[in-house]
Design a protein around this motif. Structure first.
Motif, short mmCIF file in Angstrom:
data_model
loop_
_atom_site.label_atom_id
_atom_site.label_comp_id
_atom_site.label_asym_id
_atom_site.label_seq_id
_atom_site.Cartn_x
_atom_site.Cartn_y
_atom_site.Cartn_z
N ALA A 177 0.86 -1.20 0.00
CA ALA A 177 0.00 0.00 0.00
C ALA A 177 0.88 1.24 0.00
N ASP B 186 0.79 4.41 0.65
CA ASP B 186 0.09 5.53 1.28
C ASP B 186 1.09 6.65 1.57
N LYS C 24 -0.57 -0.78 -4.38
CA LYS C 24 -1.90 -0.22 -4.13
C LYS C 24 -1.84 1.30 -4.03
N ASP D 197 -7.41 1.63 -4.99
CA ASP D 197 -8.31 1.40 -3.84
C ASP D 197 -9.02 2.70 -3.47
N LYS E 297 -12.48 2.79 -3.14
CA LYS E 297 -13.67 2.40 -2.37
C LYS E 297 -14.92 3.20 -2.77
N LEU F 289 -14.53 -2.74 7.33
CA LEU F 289 -13.13 -2.27 7.36
C LEU F 289 -12.35 -2.98 8.46
N THR F 290 -11.08 -3.27 8.16
CA THR F 290 -10.26 -4.01 9.15
C THR F 290 -9.92 -3.14 10.37
N VAL G 84 -12.88 -7.56 -0.03
CA VAL G 84 -11.83 -7.15 0.91
C VAL G 84 -12.38 -7.46 2.29
N PRO H 176 -6.29 -6.72 4.03
CA PRO H 176 -5.41 -5.76 4.71
C PRO H 176 -5.30 -6.17 6.19
N ARG I 220 0.02 -8.10 9.84
CA ARG I 220 1.10 -7.68 10.74
C ARG I 220 1.92 -8.90 11.15
N GLN J 183 -5.37 -0.46 12.96
CA GLN J 183 -5.95 -1.73 12.50
C GLN J 183 -6.42 -2.54 13.70
N VAL K 3 -2.42 -7.32 1.80
CA VAL K 3 -2.05 -5.91 1.68
C VAL K 3 -1.23 -5.49 2.90
N GLY L 231 0.96 -2.10 4.29
CA GLY L 231 1.38 -0.71 4.07
C GLY L 231 2.50 -0.31 4.99
N ARG L 232 2.14 0.29 6.14
CA ARG L 232 3.12 0.91 7.03
C ARG L 232 4.26 -0.01 7.50
N PRO L 233 3.98 -1.31 7.76
CA PRO L 233 5.12 -2.13 8.19
C PRO L 233 6.24 -2.20 7.14
O1 C5P Z 1 -0.56 0.48 6.72
P1 C5P Z 1 -1.50 -0.68 6.63
O2 C5P Z 1 -0.81 -2.02 6.43
O3 C5P Z 1 -2.50 -0.71 7.75
O4 C5P Z 1 -2.30 -0.40 5.28
C1 C5P Z 1 -3.46 -1.10 4.93
C2 C5P Z 1 -4.01 -0.53 3.65
O5 C5P Z 1 -5.18 -1.24 3.28
C3 C5P Z 1 -4.40 0.94 3.75
O6 C5P Z 1 -4.00 1.54 2.52
C4 C5P Z 1 -5.91 0.92 3.86
O7 C5P Z 1 -6.50 2.02 3.20
C5 C5P Z 1 -6.28 -0.36 3.15
N1 C5P Z 1 -7.51 -1.01 3.60
C6 C5P Z 1 -7.69 -1.45 4.90
N2 C5P Z 1 -8.87 -2.05 5.26
C7 C5P Z 1 -9.83 -2.27 4.36
C8 C5P Z 1 -9.65 -1.86 3.04
C9 C5P Z 1 -8.46 -1.24 2.69
O8 C5P Z 1 -6.80 -1.28 5.73
N3 C5P Z 1 -10.93 -2.91 4.71
#
Ligand code: C5P
Length: 230
Positions: A7, A9, A31, A58, A60, A120-121, A156, A178, A181, A189, A207, A209-211
């Motif tokens: 991701a 971001d 992403k 993404d 949404k 959403l997660t 998702v 997503p 971890r 999250q 997916v 991102g930050r890690p």
């Molecule tokens: O940084 P991290 O690993 O939390 O990034 C997760 C990515 O997945 C973010 O870009 C977030 O927008 C996306 N996402 C999510 N949960 C969802 C759908 C998308 O975290 N249900």
């Protein structure tokens, strides 16, 4: 075989493009989310594709069917290989997206993979209950049913729900997860899983991102996630 999605971001195109360059084809999917897209615009999709990876856009979508139909057409024209829509937009909205994909398909390109966002997660059971009136896994399962009925390619969801989703889904229905971890999440999250457990439970796309993006060594971090998926 599950695939990793990074991701991107970032608030600017430059660090996103620099990371894609550094990753040098190790990761099959990038992403682009709201933050990067709102700054860099649709041309960032083609720029990243030209660097040799698939692009998951993404954004949404959640709007009336006519608006979503048009948005899927223009998003697909940007070159995106995968798009998201909120299942809570309802079956007619999701059907409009499926119709758009069919209408723009060519013999060479069947159009982007369409995924429905379930719960959403970042939502824990308490928040999911306040939004949907049921816990997160029940809400995600209910929303996934709408996606299946409408003919989307997948959903998702949290990796914690994948095994449940796959039980009632047709074989080709994919789950993108997503909230991946290596251990406990120390951020926003709530429903997280490790790469190994996500793959074991049947996730098709993981997916992260930050890690990776905020790691001291993003390449080493990406390698560690790829390794943990095997
Ligand atoms: O940084 P991290 O690993 O939390 O990034 C997760 C990515 O997945 C973010 O870009 C977030 O927008 C996306 N996402 C999510 N949960 C969802 C759908 C998308 O975290 N249900």
């Amino acid at each position: 075989m599950a695939e990793l999605v990074v991701a991107l971001d970032f608030p600017e195109a430059a660090p996103a493009l620099a990371l894609v360059k550094q990753l040098d084809g190790r990761v099959p999917w990038m992403k682009i989310g709201l933050e990067l897209f709102c700054k860099a615009g649709p041309s960032i999709v083609r720029q990243i594709k030209d660097m040799g990876t698939n692009v998951f856009l993404d954004l949404k979508f959640h709007d009336i069917p006519n608006t979503v139909y048009g948005a899927v057409c223009t998003a697909a024209a940007s070159g995106a290989d995968m798009l998201t829509l909120h299942c809570s937009g309802g079956e007619k909205m999701l059907q409009a997206a499926v119709r758009a994909k069919k209408d723009i398909a060519t013999p060479e390109n069947s159009g982007p993979i369409l995924l429905g966002v379930t719960a959403l997660t970042s939502l824990d059971d308490a928040e999911a209950t306040s939004v949907y009136g049921s816990n997160a896994s029940q809400a995600a399962t209910n929303l996934a049913k709408i996606a299946m009925t409408a003919g989307l390619d997948g959903v998702v969801c949290s990796a914690l729900e994948v095994a449940l989703m796959k039980k009632s889904a047709p074989p080709a229905f994919v789950c993108l997860t997503p909230g991946i971890r290596m251990g406990k999440a120390d951020d926003d999250q709530a429903r997280v899983s490790t790469p190994g457990n996500a793959v074991r439970d049947g996730s098709d796309y993981l997916v992260v991102g930050r890690p990776i993006t905020k790691a001291d060594d993003p390449i080493q971090a990406a390698e560690a996630f790829l390794h943990a998926m095997n």
